[in-house]
Motif scaffolding. Structure first.
Motif, short mmCIF file in Angstrom:
data_model
loop_
_atom_site.label_atom_id
_atom_site.label_comp_id
_atom_site.label_asym_id
_atom_site.label_seq_id
_atom_site.Cartn_x
_atom_site.Cartn_y
_atom_site.Cartn_z
N ARG A 193 -45.14 -87.00 -87.45
CA ARG A 193 -45.29 -87.48 -88.82
C ARG A 193 -44.00 -87.20 -89.59
N ILE A 194 -43.58 -88.16 -90.41
CA ILE A 194 -42.39 -88.00 -91.24
C ILE A 194 -42.75 -88.34 -92.67
N ASP A 195 -42.53 -87.40 -93.58
CA ASP A 195 -42.84 -87.59 -95.00
C ASP A 195 -41.59 -87.32 -95.83
N ARG A 201 -34.04 -85.41 -98.61
CA ARG A 201 -34.43 -85.04 -97.25
C ARG A 201 -35.87 -85.45 -96.97
N SER A 202 -36.20 -85.44 -95.69
CA SER A 202 -37.56 -85.74 -95.24
C SER A 202 -38.08 -84.56 -94.42
N LEU A 203 -39.38 -84.51 -94.24
CA LEU A 203 -40.01 -83.47 -93.44
C LEU A 203 -40.55 -84.10 -92.16
N LEU A 204 -40.00 -83.70 -91.03
CA LEU A 204 -40.43 -84.19 -89.72
C LEU A 204 -41.37 -83.16 -89.10
N PHE A 245 -39.29 -79.79 -89.25
CA PHE A 245 -37.86 -79.81 -89.51
C PHE A 245 -37.57 -80.57 -90.81
N HIS A 246 -36.71 -80.00 -91.65
CA HIS A 246 -36.18 -80.75 -92.78
C HIS A 246 -34.98 -81.55 -92.28
N VAL A 247 -35.03 -82.85 -92.45
CA VAL A 247 -33.99 -83.73 -91.91
C VAL A 247 -33.47 -84.65 -93.00
N ASN A 248 -32.25 -85.17 -92.78
CA ASN A 248 -31.69 -86.15 -93.70
C ASN A 248 -30.75 -87.07 -92.95
N TYR A 249 -30.47 -88.21 -93.54
CA TYR A 249 -29.48 -89.14 -93.00
C TYR A 249 -28.43 -89.37 -94.06
N LYS A 250 -27.24 -88.84 -93.81
CA LYS A 250 -26.11 -88.93 -94.74
C LYS A 250 -26.49 -88.41 -96.12
N GLY A 251 -27.22 -87.28 -96.09
CA GLY A 251 -27.56 -86.60 -97.34
C GLY A 251 -28.73 -87.20 -98.10
N LYS A 252 -29.44 -88.14 -97.50
CA LYS A 252 -30.56 -88.78 -98.16
C LYS A 252 -31.81 -88.71 -97.27
N ALA A 253 -32.97 -88.88 -97.90
CA ALA A 253 -34.22 -88.95 -97.15
C ALA A 253 -34.21 -90.15 -96.22
N LEU A 254 -34.96 -90.07 -95.14
CA LEU A 254 -35.00 -91.15 -94.16
C LEU A 254 -35.79 -92.33 -94.71
N ILE A 255 -35.20 -93.51 -94.63
CA ILE A 255 -35.94 -94.71 -95.03
C ILE A 255 -36.95 -95.05 -93.93
N LYS A 256 -37.91 -95.90 -94.26
CA LYS A 256 -39.02 -96.19 -93.34
C LYS A 256 -38.56 -96.70 -91.98
N PRO A 257 -37.62 -97.66 -91.90
CA PRO A 257 -37.20 -98.11 -90.57
C PRO A 257 -36.60 -96.99 -89.72
N LEU A 258 -35.84 -96.09 -90.35
CA LEU A 258 -35.25 -94.99 -89.60
C LEU A 258 -36.31 -93.97 -89.20
N GLN A 259 -37.30 -93.77 -90.04
CA GLN A 259 -38.43 -92.91 -89.67
C GLN A 259 -39.10 -93.42 -88.40
N GLN A 260 -39.26 -94.73 -88.31
CA GLN A 260 -39.90 -95.33 -87.14
C GLN A 260 -39.04 -95.14 -85.90
#
Length: 280
Positions: A193-195, A201-204, A245-260
């Motif tokens: 799950r990714i929120d 950042r996002s929580l994986l 895990f707290h994760v990010n992509y280039k300092g931002k939360a993961l957008i939906k396509p990247l979460q997938q």
């Protein structure tokens, strides 16, 4: 941090195939611990998890399983969030754990300092908590290989000094005195799950069947997609592993396509956990 290694008669093949150095992004920091420092997991004539380091800790051989009606579920929690200056490790095995001096000594042999220890007894059992830093820097552990080495050191001691835990741990099948009676199906047990966890950042969250090298593999899969892992928690609960895990992509939360993409990559890898070394 350099760790002097002793030679082994045979290495832990499955683990050495799975654990590879992470070059793109170091876990919880910018440094890289390196695969060679945890490659020294060895099998004795009777397979079991143990470390062969410059200073080895004598261990009594476990020959029998303690007879008991109910064996509690062992839990090992590696927490990178609660203390900014130290890695917090919590070990629970009902009310059976003592002071765990052997575990503290084994952690020191990995080049670590136990700066604080605490024991709390509640209805769920005795919780032994250690705050750990690297002896070379005085800072918390950042490298996934070393975090996995900490986890396997603790599980090794559980299997050695509490052989009755063998049937409750996934690694008891290969390294304990009794294999778990129940084997988990990876496809059924795996949950991802990714929120969003704020704008930056996002929580994986990952729950799956446990095995050696899993923490390193999860981080490698995520960082190979150029997703940065900031901090988190990795729990071993019997046959299961649970990671946040707290994760990010280039300092931002993961957008939906990247979460997938992240979720699909993790599911694909976890369905074939015994990967050939040549595939890396």
């Amino acid at each position: 941090m350099a760790v002097s290694m002793a030679s082994c008669g045979s290495t832990l093949g499955v683990y050495t195939k799975l654990v590879q150095p992470i070059n793109k992004t170091a876990f919880f920091g910018s440094s890289s611990f390196g695969f060679d420092h945890v490659k020294n997991l060895c099998n004795s004539t009777k397979p079991r998890l143990s470390y062969s380091l410059s200073t080895m800790i004598p261990k009594a051989s476990a020959t029998a399983i303690e007879e008991t009606d109910v064996v509690p579920t062992p839990k090992v929690i590696i927490d990178q969030d609660s203390d900014p200056n130290a890695t917090v490790v919590e070990i629970t095995f009902g009310d059976r754990l003592g002071a765990l001096l052997d575990t503290m000594s084994a952690l020191k042999n990995l080049g670590l300092n136990v700066v604080k220890a605490n024991v709390v007894l509640d209805s769920s059992g005795k919780h032994n908590t250690f705050s750990i830093t690297k002896a070379s820097t005085g800072r918390k552990v950042e490298e996934p290989e070393l975090l996995e080495a900490i986890r396997l050191t603790i599980i090794s001691n559980l299997l050695e000094y509490h052989p009755e835990s063998s049937g409750q741990l996934a690694m008891g099948e290969a390294f304990g005195v009794e294999a778990p009676k129940t084997k988990l199906d990876v496809d059924i047990t795996t949950r991802i799950r990714i929120d969003d966890d704020g704008p930056d950042r996002s929580l994986l969250s990952v729950e799956t069947a446990d095995r050696p090298g899993l923490l390193v593999d999860l981080v490698k899969i995520v960082t190979d997609i150029n997703v940065a892992v900031e901090s988190g928690e990795f729990d071993t609960e019997g046959l299961l592993a649970k990671a946040k895990f707290h994760v990010n992509y280039k300092g931002k939360a993961l957008i939906k396509p990247l979460q997938q993409v992240v979720a699909n990559s993790l599911r694909y890898f976890l369905r074939r956990p015994w990967t050939d070394e040549s595939s890396f």
